[in-house]
Design an enzyme around this catalytic site. Structure first.
Site, PDB file in Angstrom:
ATOM      1  NE  ARG A   1      -2.586   0.799   3.544  1.00  0.00           N
ATOM      2  CZ  ARG A   1      -3.309   0.527   4.619  1.00  0.00           C
ATOM      3  NH1 ARG A   1      -4.580   0.199   4.485  1.00  0.00           N
ATOM      4  NH2 ARG A   1      -2.806   0.599   5.832  1.00  0.00           N
TER       5      ARG A   1
ATOM      6  CE  LYS B   1      -3.330   4.188   7.358  1.00  0.00           C
ATOM      7  NZ  LYS B   1      -4.701   4.626   7.585  1.00  0.00           N
TER       8      LYS B   1
ATOM      9  CD  GLU C   1     -12.023   5.224   4.131  1.00  0.00           C
ATOM     10  OE1 GLU C   1     -11.873   4.733   3.006  1.00  0.00           O
ATOM     11  OE2 GLU C   1     -11.111   5.282   4.986  1.00  0.00           O
TER      12      GLU C   1
HETATM   13  C1  COI Z   1      -4.904   2.664  11.292  1.00  0.00           C
HETATM   14  O1  COI Z   1      -5.900   1.973  11.458  1.00  0.00           O
HETATM   15  O2  COI Z   1      -3.765   2.154  11.389  1.00  0.00           O
HETATM   16  C2  COI Z   1      -4.991   4.073  10.943  1.00  0.00           C
HETATM   17  O3  COI Z   1      -4.089   4.543  10.333  1.00  0.00           O
HETATM   18  C3  COI Z   1      -6.117   4.906  11.371  1.00  0.00           C
HETATM   19  C4  COI Z   1      -5.639   6.149  12.072  1.00  0.00           C
HETATM   20  C5  COI Z   1      -6.655   7.230  11.911  1.00  0.00           C
HETATM   21  C6  COI Z   1      -5.362   5.879  13.518  1.00  0.00           C
END
Ligand code: COI
Length: 389
Positions: free
Chosen positions: A134, A236, A272
């Site tokens: 990712r 991300k 989401e």
């Molecule tokens: C995760 O689930 O690892 C995330 O990156 C969410 C984050 C907003 C804490």
């Protein structure tokens, strides 16, 4: 020295560096202050510190606040080159040019993965290669070089092992590992940065939501959107997160756990939640929004889809109108940070809908299977679990 630092560490824990509300109200203790203090009191602590230190951590009350650990991992490379060699160093502040690409234009990605401790003491990671892939996809979208899958996984392993004393006992939580990739070189005109930094730090964590294990109370947002077609919602990117803070703060002030966003074109399909993916269950069929560019390809999301199909459930990845969500039997969220968590209530345009909660939930069956695979109680047929010691 050890006793004194253990005492100071428990004090730091007491002030809960990651919590917005200090337990003593008037005393605010920043994570940077905690980190500096730890470094000042423990200049020579190595990664194999003794049990005395371990017991200073209150493993029973881990939330999702930052608890600085001993080591971080850093690897750098120039634009148009490949990452070659990284290294561990003491956890601490990093130096960045004021004109770094990440600070000025948001050229940055993050990942989240976890290291766990099994009952037999062995340490393991869960599908770290998926985070590596990712990150590579995100890097391509953001014009950055990225570590190879092997480099990424090796760096995650090194970080977990160097901080092994921070991996909670089985059932108490995990070590959340946060890889970052950023344009760290200086740039003024809009362009990719000249230098890149891959950095990993870690923190022990427990339950993500302040409500603990209670079913979530979600608010459907129709003013703010998380992602748009052609944007960066599917990767991300750090730029996906600050823009939802206003909606999140507003919802939390009104007693909601988190916000569910709608598509930005028609405002009719669900996308989401700020921190996780969403599933609904209707007549024993699972549905979740398809990853069409605006939905993050969650590692827990895809793992739960595979597990559900193995267990005989039909799973559909498609567009889901908000009205369909409101008539579901059961709703749940998935994410590395949040795990698999049931949703109890959703509010949309002033209408509140309640969902099935309690025992015998589909989400519970799926989560138990996931945890069973992770803990070794259920055979790991797909090779998802990576032992690191
Ligand atoms: C995760 O689930 O690892 C995330 O990156 C969410 C984050 C907003 C804490």
């Amino acid at each position: 020295m050890i006793r004194r630092s253990a005492h100071l560490r428990s004090l730091i824990r007491y002030f809960d560096v990651g919590s917005s509300v200090s337990k003593l109200g008037a005393y605010k203790f920043s994570s940077r202050a905690a980190s500096s203090l730890l470094q000042a009191i423990e200049p020579s602590t190595d990664s194999s510190a003794n049990d005395d230190e371990k017991t200073a951590i209150d493993w029973n009350n881990l939330g999702f606040g930052l608890m600085p650990t001993d080591y971080m991992y850093t690897m750098k490379c120039f634009k148009d080159e490949n990452f070659t060699q990284g290294q561990l160093s003491r956890y601490g502040n990093i130096e960045l040019s004021p004109s770094a690409g990440v600070l000025n234009y948001g050229q940055g990605l993050f990942e989240g993965t976890k290291a766990y401790r099994r009952g037999n003491g062995h340490l393991f990671l869960f599908r770290p290669d998926q985070n590596a892939i990712r990150m590579q996809n995100g890097a391509e979208r953001m014009c950055m070089p990225s570590p190879s899958i092997e480099q990424f996984v090796d760096a995650v392993k090194q970080t977990a092992l160097a901080n092994r004393r921070w991996i909670p006992p089985p059932g108490k939580g995990s070590l959340y590992i946060r890889p970052l990739l950023m344009g760290s070189g200086p740039i003024l005109g809009l362009a990719p940065a000249s230098e890149y930094t891959f950095l990993i730090y870690a923190s022990p964590v427990g339950i993500y939501f302040k409500e603990g294990l209670a079913p979530l109370n979600l608010y459907i947002e129709d003013e703010f959107h998380r992602a748009s077609c052609g944007g960066a919602g599917g990767i991300k990117s750090i730029t996906n997160y600050a823009p939802v803070l206003k909606a999140l703060r507003r919802a939390k002030e009104r007693g909601f756990s988190d916000v569910l966003y709608l598509d930005s074109v028609n405002k009719t399909n669900i996308e989401e939640v700020s921190s996780c993916n969403i599933f609904l269950v209707k007549d024993n069929v699972l549905s979740t929004p398809a990853t069409n560019g605006t939905i993050l390809k969650g590692v827990t999301r895809i793992s739960i889809i595979d597990i559900a199909r193995d267990l005989g459930y039909q799973v559909e990845e498609r567009s889901i109108p908000v009205e369909e969500l409101l008539s579901a039997d059961e709703v749940f969220c998935t994410g590395t940070a949040v795990g698999v968590v049931p949703v109890g209530r959703i509010t949309y345009e002033g209408r509140r809908v309640e969902y099935r909660t309690g025992s015998r939930l589909v989400s519970q069956e799926l989560y138990s299977t996931l945890v069973g695979i992770q803990t070794g109680l259920i055979e790991d047929k797909r090779g998802w679990v990576v032992e690191i010691d």
